[in-house]
Structures are given as C-alpha cells and as structure tokens.
Design an enzyme around this catalytic site. Sequence first.
Site, PDB file in Angstrom:
ATOM      1  N   ASP A  51       0.845  -1.195   0.000  1.00 26.44           N
ATOM      2  CA  ASP A  51       0.000   0.000   0.000  1.00 26.44           C
ATOM      3  C   ASP A  51       0.882   1.247   0.000  1.00 26.44           C
ATOM      4  O   ASP A  51       1.683   1.447   0.916  1.00 26.44           O
ATOM      5  CB  ASP A  51      -0.898   0.010   1.239  1.00 26.44           C
ATOM      6  CG  ASP A  51      -1.810   1.227   1.244  1.00 26.44           C
ATOM      7  OD1 ASP A  51      -2.830   1.193   0.539  1.00 26.44           O
ATOM      8  OD2 ASP A  51      -1.477   2.210   1.940  1.00 26.44           O
ATOM      9  N   TYR A  56       3.170   9.970  -0.158  1.00 25.78           N
ATOM     10  CA  TYR A  56       4.261   9.471   0.679  1.00 25.78           C
ATOM     11  C   TYR A  56       5.636   9.825   0.116  1.00 25.78           C
ATOM     12  O   TYR A  56       6.635   9.690   0.817  1.00 25.78           O
ATOM     13  CB  TYR A  56       4.165   7.943   0.862  1.00 25.78           C
ATOM     14  CG  TYR A  56       2.854   7.447   1.412  1.00 25.78           C
ATOM     15  CD1 TYR A  56       1.924   8.306   2.001  1.00 25.78           C
ATOM     16  CD2 TYR A  56       2.522   6.091   1.341  1.00 25.78           C
ATOM     17  CE1 TYR A  56       0.710   7.835   2.489  1.00 25.78           C
ATOM     18  CE2 TYR A  56       1.311   5.613   1.832  1.00 25.78           C
ATOM     19  CZ  TYR A  56       0.414   6.488   2.400  1.00 25.78           C
ATOM     20  OH  TYR A  56      -0.782   6.012   2.872  1.00 25.78           O
ATOM     21  N   LYS A  85      -2.425   6.135  -4.522  1.00 33.44           N
ATOM     22  CA  LYS A  85      -3.558   7.005  -4.192  1.00 33.44           C
ATOM     23  C   LYS A  85      -3.444   8.352  -4.897  1.00 33.44           C
ATOM     24  O   LYS A  85      -2.341   8.891  -5.048  1.00 33.44           O
ATOM     25  CB  LYS A  85      -3.622   7.223  -2.664  1.00 33.44           C
ATOM     26  CG  LYS A  85      -3.650   5.918  -1.878  1.00 33.44           C
ATOM     27  CD  LYS A  85      -3.762   6.137  -0.375  1.00 33.44           C
ATOM     28  CE  LYS A  85      -3.586   4.833   0.386  1.00 33.44           C
ATOM     29  NZ  LYS A  85      -2.199   4.481   0.634  1.00 33.44           N
ATOM     30  N   HIS A 118      -7.417   9.525  -2.292  1.00 35.61           N
ATOM     31  CA  HIS A 118      -6.828   9.521  -0.947  1.00 35.61           C
ATOM     32  C   HIS A 118      -7.773  10.141   0.097  1.00 35.61           C
ATOM     33  O   HIS A 118      -7.917   9.611   1.201  1.00 35.61           O
ATOM     34  CB  HIS A 118      -5.500  10.284  -0.978  1.00 35.61           C
ATOM     35  CG  HIS A 118      -4.521   9.846   0.059  1.00 35.61           C
ATOM     36  ND1 HIS A 118      -3.163   9.804  -0.151  1.00 35.61           N
ATOM     37  CD2 HIS A 118      -4.693   9.427   1.334  1.00 35.61           C
ATOM     38  CE1 HIS A 118      -2.553   9.368   0.951  1.00 35.61           C
ATOM     39  NE2 HIS A 118      -3.462   9.147   1.860  1.00 35.61           N
TER      40      HIS A 118
END
Length: 324
Positions: A51, A56, A85, A118
């Site tokens: 994931d 990130y 996402k 997201h």
Amino acid sequence: MDIRHIHSVRLNDGHFMPVLGFGTYAPEEIPKSKAGEATKVAIDVGFRHIDAAYFYQNEEEVGKAIREKIADGTVKREDIFYTTKLWVTFLRPEFVQPALERSLKKLQLDYVDLFIIHFPLSMKPGEELLPMDANGKIIVDTVDIRDTWDALEKCKDAGLTKSIGVSNFNHKQLDMILNKPGLKYKPVCNQVECHPYLNQSKLLEFCKSKDIVLVAYSALASHRDPKWIDKDIPYVLEEPILKDIAKKHNRTPGQVALCYQLQRGVVVLAKSFNEKRIKENFQVFDFQLTPEDMKAIDSLNRNFRYATLEFAAHHPYYPFSEEY
C-alpha cells in the site's frame, strides 16, 4: 483455487486483494531509502499487497524494491497487489490520469492494481502537497467527487489500473458515488483509519451491504507523525485487554490487533520498517481469536480518531463530521 488467492478477498470487479497489506508511509525525517529496504523485507517475508501513495513521496524507492524482487525471481509482477492514491491537489478530472501516469513513471511499472482517491476533499491544484496561504491556512478547492470518479473509471478503462476505490469516505460520500447517474464501476474498497479504539462497525456494515471492502489503515495506531497526530494520545498496543489476549495466545498485541480485523472481514495494513516486526506482522494466519476475545476487543471502541485532519474541517467534503 489459485495459490495466490488463499489469503485474498474477491473484489466486486472480480480481481483479488490480499487481506494483509504492507504500508509504506513514513514521516519526513525517515530517509526514503528505508521504505525501499522495508518493502524488500516485506516481500521476502510473504507480503504481496503493498500500500503506497503519491503523497508518501517514496514511490521511486518502493517501485525499485518491487522490481528488484521481480528480477531476482522472488515474485512475478502478477503476484504483487500494488495500491497508489490520488492526492487531493489532483482531484480535478483533468489531473487524474496524469497523476496516475506520474506514479507509474516513478514506479517504472505499466499498471497499478488499485488506484484510490486519498481523501474526498480537494486542495488547490499544483505541485505543493499542502498548499497554504500567507497565514499558514490550507487553500481548499471545490471539486465534485463524482467528476473525479468519472476520471478514475477512465483510468481503469485505459488499463492503467486494474481496480479503483476510495479512502477516508463516509457512508454519505460513498452513496454519492454509488448513486451517480451513469456509474460504470463501483468503488472496490474504502480505506479508512480502523483499530480497536475506532472499530468502524457501522461503516463496515454499510460497506459489506454494498459489496465494498473495508481496508484498515493505522490498524496498530503506532506511528506518531506530529504533523498529523498529537503525541500525547494513548497507544492502542498498550491496552491491557489486548496485552492479556496476546499473552493467552502467546502472541504480540500487534498480532492480536491485526487478527481482530481479519476475523471481522476487514483487509488490514501493517506498517513497520523494523525487520523483526515486519516478520511478526505477517504471522497472523496460524491462530484464531475466540468469540470472547473478539467481544472484549469490540468493547474497547471509543470512536477515537488519531488522524482528524482538523485543518480541513471547514471543507464542504470534510468526511469526519458524520457518525460513519
């Protein structure tokens, strides 16, 4: 049955998602290389569901780790279930496919297995991850999430992603998508914060009734990124009830927290960059909690949310003002 599907759930579009996933988020101060190293350990240990997210900012490292594990023969591409996402600055329909293509370029992969929104709330488009005005206030944007969803459907049709879903949506926002005129594909999942202090039982029931998988993030509620989370709040894994159950089964509280979700029919993400804990987190398929254990953990629920996103509470699509 295909061996790859043993610990997997069938999604409403026919694809399979492994029920235990490896989370790759880390606070800014942790070097990006750590995400790559941890991903390789996770794949070696047995994780097949990875994931990740544009937000990130480590998809190059995670993609490189996956490609190295494919190159050395540990896995094939089709063994890996990779999620990315769509970040909130790209919710306008015209930015959706370019955002996914950007992630694919970073990953150096041809497709992702799952592409999810997201958060339902949009922020000012552009390169800044968290666009702020001169006073440090987030600059929001208003985008109809149904228009964003149209663009995700096109990404699926283009073969850039196998499945599409959402994250941090409440049941009313899910209904907005499900009741959208001309809906082509339902969301396969809704990824939300979920742990013994916030067990999301009402949202879980709602999702099950719509054939949408609930995916739990912060299932161990152990990370403390000061940007998002108050450092003084309680640790779920210190909870005496969890510790007692863990002791009884000769397990760790973390393993119990993960097993709890799996037994409720929740897909669960476990995030750790510590090799010993990554191994521990995968060892959850060889024991079972009793109905009494499950009831005791259910009783810990206090609808306590770690990630409240309070800076966006004034946004019309802020998801957490609803009960579920």
